[in-house]
Design an enzyme around this catalytic site. Structure first.
Site, PDB file in Angstrom:
ATOM      1  N   ASP A 135       0.846  -1.192   0.000  1.00 32.18           N
ATOM      2  CA  ASP A 135       0.000   0.000   0.000  1.00 32.18           C
ATOM      3  C   ASP A 135       0.881   1.241   0.000  1.00 32.18           C
ATOM      4  O   ASP A 135       1.689   1.441   0.913  1.00 32.18           O
ATOM      5  CB  ASP A 135      -0.905  -0.007   1.233  1.00 32.18           C
ATOM      6  CG  ASP A 135      -2.084   0.941   1.088  1.00 32.18           C
ATOM      7  OD1 ASP A 135      -2.130   1.677   0.093  1.00 32.18           O
ATOM      8  OD2 ASP A 135      -2.952   0.941   1.976  1.00 32.18           O
ATOM      9  N   ASP A 136       0.755   2.075  -1.022  1.00 29.03           N
ATOM     10  CA  ASP A 136       1.474   3.355  -1.137  1.00 29.03           C
ATOM     11  C   ASP A 136       2.978   3.172  -1.354  1.00 29.03           C
ATOM     12  O   ASP A 136       3.756   4.039  -0.958  1.00 29.03           O
ATOM     13  CB  ASP A 136       1.270   4.224   0.111  1.00 29.03           C
ATOM     14  CG  ASP A 136      -0.157   4.680   0.273  1.00 29.03           C
ATOM     15  OD1 ASP A 136      -1.013   4.249  -0.518  1.00 29.03           O
ATOM     16  OD2 ASP A 136      -0.439   5.460   1.204  1.00 29.03           O
ATOM     17  N   CYS A 171      -6.089   4.716  -3.314  1.00 25.72           N
ATOM     18  CA  CYS A 171      -6.155   3.347  -2.800  1.00 25.72           C
ATOM     19  C   CYS A 171      -7.350   2.578  -3.343  1.00 25.72           C
ATOM     20  O   CYS A 171      -7.199   1.579  -4.049  1.00 25.72           O
ATOM     21  CB  CYS A 171      -6.195   3.374  -1.274  1.00 25.72           C
ATOM     22  SG  CYS A 171      -4.665   3.948  -0.503  1.00 25.72           S
ATOM     23  N   ASP A 400      -0.423  -0.715  -5.001  1.00 26.93           N
ATOM     24  CA  ASP A 400      -1.638  -0.122  -5.553  1.00 26.93           C
ATOM     25  C   ASP A 400      -1.386   1.251  -6.163  1.00 26.93           C
ATOM     26  O   ASP A 400      -2.136   1.693  -7.021  1.00 26.93           O
ATOM     27  CB  ASP A 400      -2.740  -0.055  -4.496  1.00 26.93           C
ATOM     28  CG  ASP A 400      -2.299   0.695  -3.247  1.00 26.93           C
ATOM     29  OD1 ASP A 400      -1.135   1.123  -3.176  1.00 26.93           O
ATOM     30  OD2 ASP A 400      -3.138   0.849  -2.332  1.00 26.93           O
ATOM     31  N   HIS A 401      -0.358   1.974  -5.744  1.00 28.25           N
ATOM     32  CA  HIS A 401       0.030   3.255  -6.345  1.00 28.25           C
ATOM     33  C   HIS A 401       1.319   3.724  -5.693  1.00 28.25           C
ATOM     34  O   HIS A 401       1.832   3.092  -4.762  1.00 28.25           O
ATOM     35  CB  HIS A 401      -1.066   4.321  -6.192  1.00 28.25           C
ATOM     36  CG  HIS A 401      -1.534   4.513  -4.777  1.00 28.25           C
ATOM     37  ND1 HIS A 401      -0.811   5.206  -3.843  1.00 28.25           N
ATOM     38  CD2 HIS A 401      -2.637   4.077  -4.142  1.00 28.25           C
ATOM     39  CE1 HIS A 401      -1.451   5.201  -2.692  1.00 28.25           C
ATOM     40  NE2 HIS A 401      -2.560   4.507  -2.851  1.00 28.25           N
TER      41      HIS A 401
END
Length: 858
Positions: A135-136, A171, A400-401
């Site tokens: 995540d991130d 997200c 996710d990014h």
């Protein structure tokens, strides 16, 4: 002992050929041969001991099969069989060679393999699939360089995609794209709040994720970790046999999990509650259980880690690492303000020293949390190798990014269309993947779902916008015999959706006015209707010229408010000739009407113990009409059961009960539910009509004649309410972390509860704006490496990453009218595309891109 129907030639252990006895001619005919694999012992004595039950079943042509070593009563038959010298010699020779070969093979195997390793025939089963999602996690700021174990396992042991991107750097929209393989405008999850894990998402898109398809194909599926930001934990999503989903957003401690439909709370104990380690342990247990209970089923596991997302709680053993890390300081770090970029970057100034210290501390903590993920990937791969499944498992690692820390003066965050937010790590290893290979083609998060389905041998649904990456991986593994692969060279990056309250509409798009962004307002104001004053009720915009000669576009909000008050004042003047005389009787009538509308229903459920106030109704002389009606209502109460539908009723305790036929017949249940859905639809339509009528009544409301005695009382109450509202607004307005149109955050010394701590005090910073909605075209081919963005405000950005890799200078003013038209046309096509055929078209037929032929990579 394991039986199989063919002979695997790649095993090092020699199998024992067995046969079947022909009962017709009482002779041994080896018509059906099969292999019997045994766990070979480590000494000749153990070999002879294990050989006893089947030693006589070795192939002996011409003789009846006997069990010479199993029971003494067969000794006579064995003696008869051994009466021929050449047969006895052949039997003992084969037996001796078999024992020697077994001992040598076992000893050689012990020297090269661990003692507990197990041989498995994995090449005949469908491959397992493992997706590790962070995540991130960024790429541009160097987060992957801290994960040495993962890079060794995934980059050196598999394929690396250096041009991996996400289509929406937020997200929940990005995770929804990963699950469905669709762009944001096709799955309708635009933000972390809007439609994120909503009932509409559950009904329309959650039933079409890759997990549903793979479970229907026979995969044993398991999910562990963060799901979607607004997942409430009240249900288990479709497609997962084992579910361990985190409720709401990412947290490392003090969180709630949904374990197969049951909620469980976790505290602040590292050994039991640290989310990264818990995900790893649970996934390993699920893998072992699936291997034991479902030995023939392939496995799909998704490990969705919270790291490096906030609050960035670090494992104790890694709290001292990366003390002097500075990889986040790029050329765009603290470059502000940026007058050539969109609204938020024009209004963000240079960071303060406390902001810069915070970016250094945050980057360090983010890398420390990733060390636990690094251990997780290593432990999972080691478990797969121990079970003999590593070479038969596709392992995919991605995020996710991306993320930014200080870039363009933004202290932290995501959601920007630039490289640091849309680039993500992507590594794949597994069967047929060439170790150490690099795949230069564009890979997107919408490609993950089609890729996982292709790995499982399933057909990709036509409504998925992405494309399977497996063909690129196979082409890298077979470079000598490969075909030309035509791949995309452009894709869409989108955030948010177009709303009616903004200027942009189908009739007023930039395609109608193909001009650079600096002259956008001038071009729109060329229309005569925008120069008219805000007189018409349907007019929303008005063009004015500033004292400096600059044309500005204003909204007709103030005029609409003032026009409404002017109309009400005009109606009051027209009625001014009428005398307003308020008597006490009229006052009581109005109060009685208000009492009747607001509180009479509440009196029905109360026991009236004292005489209430006397309000006179029209035609009532003593003023006790309302109280008598209330008492009668209490004495003759409404029945306790209220019939809602033909089969369901509402009880007095607010619970719903239905007849037993609905619970026993599925057809009746479906029919009743269908009727109920139709009724709800009709009521919603009627409610919408009634809301429109109510709005019309508000607009035509006549002036109320209020007497001075009552108006003074009402004015006091209204003033008190206004003061309360103003105090609340003033407190919010005076808050140091609040600004109109901007999303900000605050940080203090108590935010991080694990070391290293923050001790520099409180501060506030803004990360994004409410008008940060955009649609971008990202292109990478042999001649072009561009980023073209169009924001909801009409602003345009264009970057040439071949000469400006950090997007420092917006060169939209250098675009010609023809090039701008072509970019806008291509962007419009991607914004409305559906399915792979529309969303993955090439640029080779575009006039201004003829020189940049569609890239054909292999």
């Amino acid at each position: 002992m394991v039986y199989t129907n063919d002979y695997p030639g790649r095993y090092s252990l020699p199998p024992v050929l067995l046969g079947k006895q022909s009962m017709q001619q009482n002779s041994f005919i080896p018509s059906t041969l099969f292999v019997k694999l045994v766990h070979y012992p480590r000494s000749s004595a153990q070999v002879w001991e294990n050989l006893g039950p089947f030693s006589s079943r070795i192939l002996m042509p011409g003789f009846v099969q006997h069990r010479c070593f199993s029971t003494p009563r067969l000794f006579s038959d064995c003696k008869m069989a051994m009466s021929f010298p050449w047969c006895s010699f052949l039997f003992w020779t084969i037996l001796w060679l078999f024992i020697c070969g077994s001992v040598l093979t076992v000893s050689a195997r012990d020297q090269h393999k661990p003692q507990r390793s197990v041989l498995r025939r994995t090449h005949l089963r469908r491959p397992n699939v493992l997706l590790v999602l962070t995540d991130d996690q960024d790429v541009e700021l160097g987060s992957m360089y801290a994960m040495k174990k993962t890079r060794q396992l995934m980059e050196e042991g598999g394929a690396h995609f250096p041009n991996a991107f996400v289509t929406t750097p937020i997200c929940c929209p990005s995770r929804s794209s990963i699950l469905t393989g669709k762009y944001t405008h096709n799955h309708n999850v635009y933000t972390n709040n809007e439609n994120c894990s909503s009932r509409a998402w559950q009904a329309m898109h959650e039933s079409q994720t890759f997990a549903v398809h793979m479970q229907n194909a026979g995969y044993s599926t398991g999910f562990f970790g963060k799901y979607l930001n607004e997942y409430n934990g009240n249900y288990v999503p479709q497609g997962w046999r084992h579910w361990l989903g985190q409720v709401k957003n990412a947290r490392f401690y003090n969180y709630t999990l949904n374990r197969n439909g049951m909620r469980e709370q976790h505290g602040f104990d590292y050994s039991k509650d640290y989310l990264t380690d818990l995900i790893t342990n649970e996934s390993i247990d699920f893998f072992r259980h699936s291997r034991r209970v479902y030995p023939t089923q392939p496995i799909l596991m998704v490990l969705s880690h919270a790291a490096p997302h906030g609050p960035e709680d670090v494992a104790p053993q890694y709290s001292t690492h990366f003390s002097n890390i500075s990889s986040h300081i790029t050329p765009s770090y603290n470059k502000a303000p940026n007058q050539d970029k969109h609204w938020i970057l024009r209004h963000v100034g240079l960071m303060l020293p406390i902001h810069m210290d915070f970016t250094n501390a945050l980057h360090r903590r983010r890398l420390q949390t990733l060390l636990s993920v690094d251990d997780s990937v290593y432990r999972i791969c080691r478990e797969l190798e121990r079970a003999g499944e590593l070479e038969n498992t596709y392992v995919v690692y991605t995020s996710d990014h991306g993320y930014h820390l200080g870039q363009f003066g933004l202290v932290k965050g995501k959601s920007m269309p630039y490289e640091f937010d849309i680039r993500v790590p992507l590594y794949v290893r597994g069967p047929g993947v060439l170790p150490g290979s690099v795949v230069p083609q564009i890979a997107l998060n919408i490609d993950l779902a089609p890729t996982l389905l292709d790995m499982a041998g399933l057909d990709v649904p036509s409504d998925m916008d992405g494309r399977s990456l497996l063909s690129l991986l196979k082409s890298q593994a077979h470079r000598g015999d490969r075909k030309m692969i035509i791949w995309r060279d452009s894709f869409l990056v989108e955030k948010g959706r177009l709303r009616k309250k903004y200027l942009e509409s189908k009739s007023e798009t930039l395609a109608t006015h193909p001009v650079p962004s600096m002259t956008l307002q001038q071009a729109i104001c060329l229309r005569g209707k925008h120069w008219r004053p805000c007189v018409r009720r349907d007019q929303q915009w008005h063009c004015k010229t500033s004292p400096t000669g600059r044309v500005q576009l204003h909204r007709c909000i103030d005029f609409q408010k003032s026009g409404h008050s002017q109309r009400r004042a005009r109606r009051a003047v027209e009625r001014g000739s009428r005398c307003c005389s308020c008597s006490q009787e009229d006052d009581q009538m109005r109060m009685a009407h208000r009492f009747r509308m607001t509180r009479s229903l509440r009196l029905l459920d109360r026991d009236i113990g004292s005489e209430g106030p006397s309000f006179a109704e029209e035609g009532s002389g003593d003023g006790s009409f309302l109280m008598a009606a209330a008492v009668r209502s209490v004495q003759y109460r409404v029945p306790t059961v209220t019939q809602l539908t033909s089969r369901c009723s509402l009880l007095e305790n607010k619970t719903i009960t239905c007849d037993g036929q609905l619970h026993s017949s599925l057809d009746r249940w479906r029919n009743h539910k269908k009727q109920l859905d139709e009724q709800i639809k009709m009521l919603n339509q009627r409610l919408e009509i009634l809301q429109r009528v109510r709005g019309h009544l508000k607009r035509i409301k006549p002036e109320e004649c209020i007497c001075r005695e009552r108006s003074s009382v009402h004015r006091k109450g209204r003033r008190k309410h206004r003061r309360k509202e103003q105090r609340g607004r003033r407190s919010k307005k005076d808050s140091p972390c609040r600004s109109p149109g901007v999303v900000c955050f605050s940080h203090d010394n108590d935010h991080w509860r694990t070391p290293p701590y923050w001790t520099h005090g409180n501060f506030c910073a803004c990360t994004t704006s409410v008008n940060n909605t955009y649609w971008c075209l990202r292109t990478i081919n042999e001649t072009h490496n561009i980023l073209f963005c169009k924001f909801i405000t009409g602003f345009i950005e264009y970057f040439d990453l071949n000469s400006d890799p950090y997007q420092l200078q917006n060169v939209a003013a250098t675009l010609t009218r023809a090039a701008l038209n072509e970019l806008l046309s291509r962007l419009a096509q991607l914004r409305r595309c559906r399915g792979q055929r529309e969303c993955d078209s090439s640029w080779k037929h575009r006039p201004h891109m003829r020189k940049s032929r569609s890239r054909r990579m292999t």
